[in-house]
Design an enzyme around this catalytic site. Structure first.
Site, PDB file in Angstrom:
ATOM      1  N   HIS A   1      19.429  22.194  -8.265  1.00 25.87           N
ATOM      2  CA  HIS A   1      20.592  23.055  -8.529  1.00 25.87           C
ATOM      3  C   HIS A   1      21.847  22.231  -8.272  1.00 25.87           C
ATOM      4  O   HIS A   1      21.904  21.416  -7.360  1.00 25.87           O
ATOM      5  CB  HIS A   1      20.584  24.272  -7.586  1.00 25.87           C
ATOM      6  CG  HIS A   1      21.454  25.380  -8.059  1.00 25.87           C
ATOM      7  ND1 HIS A   1      22.804  25.405  -7.838  1.00 25.87           N
ATOM      8  CD2 HIS A   1      21.170  26.479  -8.792  1.00 25.87           C
ATOM      9  CE1 HIS A   1      23.315  26.492  -8.382  1.00 25.87           C
ATOM     10  NE2 HIS A   1      22.356  27.162  -8.976  1.00 25.87           N
TER      11      HIS A   1
ATOM     12  N   ASP B   1      15.140  30.558 -10.749  1.00 25.57           N
ATOM     13  CA  ASP B   1      14.258  30.700 -11.921  1.00 25.57           C
ATOM     14  C   ASP B   1      12.805  30.374 -11.630  1.00 25.57           C
ATOM     15  O   ASP B   1      11.948  30.593 -12.490  1.00 25.57           O
ATOM     16  CB  ASP B   1      14.761  29.792 -13.051  1.00 25.57           C
ATOM     17  CG  ASP B   1      16.107  30.257 -13.564  1.00 25.57           C
ATOM     18  OD1 ASP B   1      17.076  29.497 -13.486  1.00 25.57           O
ATOM     19  OD2 ASP B   1      16.186  31.431 -13.986  1.00 25.57           O
TER      20      ASP B   1
HETATM   21  C1  SDX Z   1      20.465  28.168 -13.097  1.00 24.94           C
HETATM   22  O1  SDX Z   1      25.033  26.710 -11.833  1.00 24.94           O
HETATM   23  C2  SDX Z   1      24.394  27.835 -11.485  1.00 24.94           C
HETATM   24  O2  SDX Z   1      24.783  28.549 -10.573  1.00 24.94           O
HETATM   25  C3  SDX Z   1      23.181  28.162 -12.338  1.00 24.94           C
HETATM   26  C4  SDX Z   1      22.328  29.342 -11.889  1.00 24.94           C
HETATM   27  C5  SDX Z   1      23.090  30.662 -12.003  1.00 24.94           C
HETATM   28  O3  SDX Z   1      22.725  31.615 -11.283  1.00 24.94           O
HETATM   29  O4  SDX Z   1      23.991  30.738 -12.903  1.00 24.94           O
HETATM   30  O5  SDX Z   1      21.933  29.165 -10.532  1.00 24.94           O
HETATM   31  C6  SDX Z   1      21.091  29.488 -12.765  1.00 24.94           C
HETATM   32  O6  SDX Z   1      20.800  27.607 -14.107  1.00 24.94           O
HETATM   33  C7  SDX Z   1      19.496  27.540 -12.126  1.00 24.94           C
HETATM   34  C8  SDX Z   1      19.005  26.127 -12.589  1.00 24.94           C
HETATM   35  C9  SDX Z   1      17.871  26.320 -13.593  1.00 24.94           C
HETATM   36  N1  SDX Z   1      17.524  25.014 -14.221  1.00 24.94           N
HETATM   37  C10 SDX Z   1      16.352  24.400 -13.947  1.00 24.94           C
HETATM   38  O7  SDX Z   1      15.546  24.790 -13.106  1.00 24.94           O
HETATM   39  C11 SDX Z   1      16.101  23.158 -14.808  1.00 24.94           C
HETATM   40  C12 SDX Z   1      15.585  22.012 -13.922  1.00 24.94           C
HETATM   41  N2  SDX Z   1      16.702  21.588 -13.053  1.00 24.94           N
HETATM   42  C13 SDX Z   1      17.468  20.435 -13.487  1.00 24.94           C
HETATM   43  O8  SDX Z   1      17.656  20.334 -14.885  1.00 24.94           O
HETATM   44  C14 SDX Z   1      18.726  20.222 -12.632  1.00 24.94           C
HETATM   45  O9  SDX Z   1      18.325  20.293 -11.320  1.00 24.94           O
HETATM   46  C15 SDX Z   1      19.931  21.139 -12.822  1.00 24.94           C
HETATM   47  C16 SDX Z   1      20.378  21.172 -14.224  1.00 24.94           C
HETATM   48  C17 SDX Z   1      19.637  22.525 -12.347  1.00 24.94           C
HETATM   49  C18 SDX Z   1      21.069  20.559 -11.944  1.00 24.94           C
HETATM   50  O10 SDX Z   1      21.388  19.329 -12.472  1.00 24.94           O
HETATM   51  P1  SDX Z   1      22.549  18.393 -11.818  1.00 24.94           P
HETATM   52  O11 SDX Z   1      23.243  19.103 -10.730  1.00 24.94           O
HETATM   53  O12 SDX Z   1      23.356  17.826 -12.923  1.00 24.94           O
HETATM   54  O13 SDX Z   1      21.716  17.308 -11.110  1.00 24.94           O
HETATM   55  P2  SDX Z   1      21.240  15.970 -11.808  1.00 24.94           P
HETATM   56  O14 SDX Z   1      20.637  16.271 -13.136  1.00 24.94           O
HETATM   57  O15 SDX Z   1      22.349  14.986 -11.749  1.00 24.94           O
HETATM   58  O16 SDX Z   1      20.060  15.540 -10.820  1.00 24.94           O
HETATM   59  C19 SDX Z   1      20.306  14.792  -9.628  1.00 24.94           C
HETATM   60  C20 SDX Z   1      19.052  13.977  -9.441  1.00 24.94           C
HETATM   61  C21 SDX Z   1      18.706  13.135 -10.666  1.00 24.94           C
HETATM   62  O17 SDX Z   1      17.956  12.005 -10.213  1.00 24.94           O
HETATM   63  P3  SDX Z   1      18.792  10.603  -9.919  1.00 24.94           P
HETATM   64  O18 SDX Z   1      19.599  10.317 -11.179  1.00 24.94           O
HETATM   65  O19 SDX Z   1      19.638  10.878  -8.703  1.00 24.94           O
HETATM   66  O20 SDX Z   1      17.680   9.570  -9.680  1.00 24.94           O
HETATM   67  O21 SDX Z   1      17.925  14.846  -9.242  1.00 24.94           O
HETATM   68  C22 SDX Z   1      17.005  14.680 -10.335  1.00 24.94           C
HETATM   69  C23 SDX Z   1      17.767  14.014 -11.453  1.00 24.94           C
HETATM   70  O22 SDX Z   1      16.883  13.254 -12.275  1.00 24.94           O
HETATM   71  N3  SDX Z   1      16.552  16.033 -10.702  1.00 24.94           N
HETATM   72  C24 SDX Z   1      15.298  16.353 -11.004  1.00 24.94           C
HETATM   73  C25 SDX Z   1      15.311  17.731 -11.242  1.00 24.94           C
HETATM   74  N4  SDX Z   1      16.548  18.205 -11.102  1.00 24.94           N
HETATM   75  C26 SDX Z   1      17.320  17.147 -10.775  1.00 24.94           C
HETATM   76  N5  SDX Z   1      14.173  15.603 -11.083  1.00 24.94           N
HETATM   77  C27 SDX Z   1      13.033  16.271 -11.432  1.00 24.94           C
HETATM   78  N6  SDX Z   1      12.969  17.613 -11.663  1.00 24.94           N
HETATM   79  C28 SDX Z   1      14.085  18.370 -11.585  1.00 24.94           C
HETATM   80  N7  SDX Z   1      14.019  19.670 -11.823  1.00 24.94           N
END
Ligand code: SDX
Length: 434
Positions: A309, A369
């Protein structure tokens, strides 16, 4: 706001600009960079808004480090324990809890706005049977602006409140009709004698050929899940609604843009993606670690859906509450083997991931989720309807945030700038000379 300041210094020229530093009622202080371009000639750069506050708001507070979520100052845990979705709608819109008679009036008004214009119902006939219900919802909510436009003054607080009532009331009807159309079932009209979530289950699952009584357990669980999804500060879909609304666009059209943003699997579409991931894991017969390893592999686009998140770097407080509902409901409903297997896989995957260094050092915890889809399945709701329910619940957040922006005399049209790195000052070459 406070009279503290921050000085930003351009080390290449020595020029400095001193800007206000605001102290919120809770959360990090905020540097007002509005004058930086005028004073220094530079834009600030923050793609994804990792460190940027887009507005001031008094609606919802999150503390990502502590896993705190509060609506108008009330902790989500207390609202989940004691309130109802419509009471939370009242709280978000009016910035206070209602007296009993006020809540009764609010519920009564919502109940009497659940019908759609008959021409709107014919709108559904234009969609293919296999249209994704989110595609139908985006279209139908946007189409509401065709019915409520000319006599609506968005700068009139009373008109904004009527718009809120219309959206809160009609979203379940629009959502249920999307499901009925996709499944070739006759449209079912709302029944005023039922409460908000019972009415939704009635419109989703009743058939004209027999009596239908909504399961009170399911109706209560759905009401609770809707409380947890009601608002969430300046998330992607809410920011989209604010940006669309900042041009004084029709609020139904602005909310339709929020639905479109929510649909993405990185945002509200994750609940559907989580269950598809759990089903794939169960069908593969492979060890969970294989999937955790894939999620860590930068060359593999696979991510653990429902994990991570932008704000919560601790357990999403909503995920904790939804996990409890999940356990309770599957226990009460005598879950099917497949449903129980999905929950078991989710719990096991959570355990494996939270013991893995990659997830621990990146603070990747289950989010709202991760468990909600399992509950929706137990309710008999198909996967392509999961995000539709998220949109139904988040409608109150979108319209409250829109209304807060529209009532702020200082709000302006949102118009970000850019870091341009494309070609410049080229000379046009006639086609016969290229
Ligand atoms: C919602 O914003 C809100 O409030 C949203 C929400 C709401 O109520 O409105 O809470 C609802 O959208 C919840 C999130 C649902 N999405 C998912 O579950 C999809 C999977 N999650 C990821 O796509 C991700 O964690 C996000 C999109 C939720 C957040 O992405 P960020 O903040 O841009 O973080 P990032 O992509 O920069 O990740 C940071 C690191 C990265 O690795 P490094 O580059 O540091 O090596 O964490 C890794 C990412 O690769 N990472 C994951 C991961 N999520 C982040 N690695 C594996 N699996 C994951 N799910």
């Amino acid at each position: 706001m406070s009279d503290e300041t921050v000085t930003i210094r351009d080390n290449s020229t020595g020029k400095e600009v001193t800007v206000p530093l605001y102290t919120p009622t809770a959360g990090p202080k905020v540097i007002d960079i509005g004058s930086v371009y005028k004073e220094l000639g530079y834009f600030t750069y923050d793609p994804g808004f990792m460190s940027t506050a887009s507005c001031s708001s008094a609606i919802t507070f999150l503390d990502g480090g502590e896993g705190v979520l509060q609506y108008r100052g009330y902790p989500i845990e207390q609202l989940a324990e004691n309130s109802s979705y419509l009471e939370v709608c009242y709280l978000l819109l009016n910035d206070r809890l209602p007296q009993k008679d006020e809540l009764d009036d609010f519920i009564n008004t919502v109940t009497r706005h659940t019908m759609l214009h008959e021409a709107m119902i014919r709108f559904y006939q234009g969609f293919r049977r296999d249209a994704h219900p989110m595609a139908i919802m985006v279209g139908c909510v946007g189409a509401l602006s065709a019915f409520y436009h000319d006599h609506m003054d968005i700068h009139n607080p009373e008109h904004r409140m009527i718009t809120a009532f219309r959206l809160i009331a009609k979203m379940p009807t629009i959502a249920a009709l999307s499901y009925r159309h996709a499944n070739g079932k006759p449209f079912v009209y709302p029944r005023n004698a039922l409460n908000y979530t019972e009415n939704f289950l009635h419109m989703m699952f009743s058939m004209p050929t027999e009596e239908y009584t909504p399961n009170p357990l399911l109706a209560k669980a759905l009401d609770l899940i809707m409380i947890l999804h009601a608002d969430h500060e300046q998330n992607a879909s809410t920011s989209t609604v604010r940006l669309a609304g900042s041009s004084d666009a029709n609020p139904f059209a602005a909310v339709a843009s929020g639905i479109a943003a929510l649909w993405g699997p990185a945002h509200g579409g994750a609940n559907e993606a989580v269950v598809r991931m759990l089903i794939d894991i169960n069908r593969s017969g492979k060890p969970l670690q294989d999937f955790v390893d894939r999620a860590k592999d930068k060359n593999d686009p696979f991510r653990l859906m429902g994990f991570g998140h932008r704000v919560y770097k601790n357990y999403d407080p909503r995920a904790k509450l939804i996990r409890e509902i999940c356990h309770q409901l599957l226990n009460d409903m005598e879950a099917t083997d497949e449903q129980q297997k999905l929950l078991d896989t989710a719990m096991a995957l959570e355990k494996v991931a939270l013991e893995d260094e990659y997830f621990v050092e990146r603070n990747l915890y289950p989010n709202v989720d991760f468990y909600s889809g399992i509950i929706f399945l137990a309710m008999g709701i198909p996967m392509n309807m999961f995000t539709v329910i998220f949109a139904m619940a988040r409608t109150i957040g979108w319209i409250t945030q829109w209304s807060e922006m529209m009532s702020d005399e200082t709000s302006k049209i949102g118009r970000p700038r850019q870091l341009y790195n494309g070609a410049i000052d080229l000379k046009y070459v006639p086609i016969d000379q290229r």
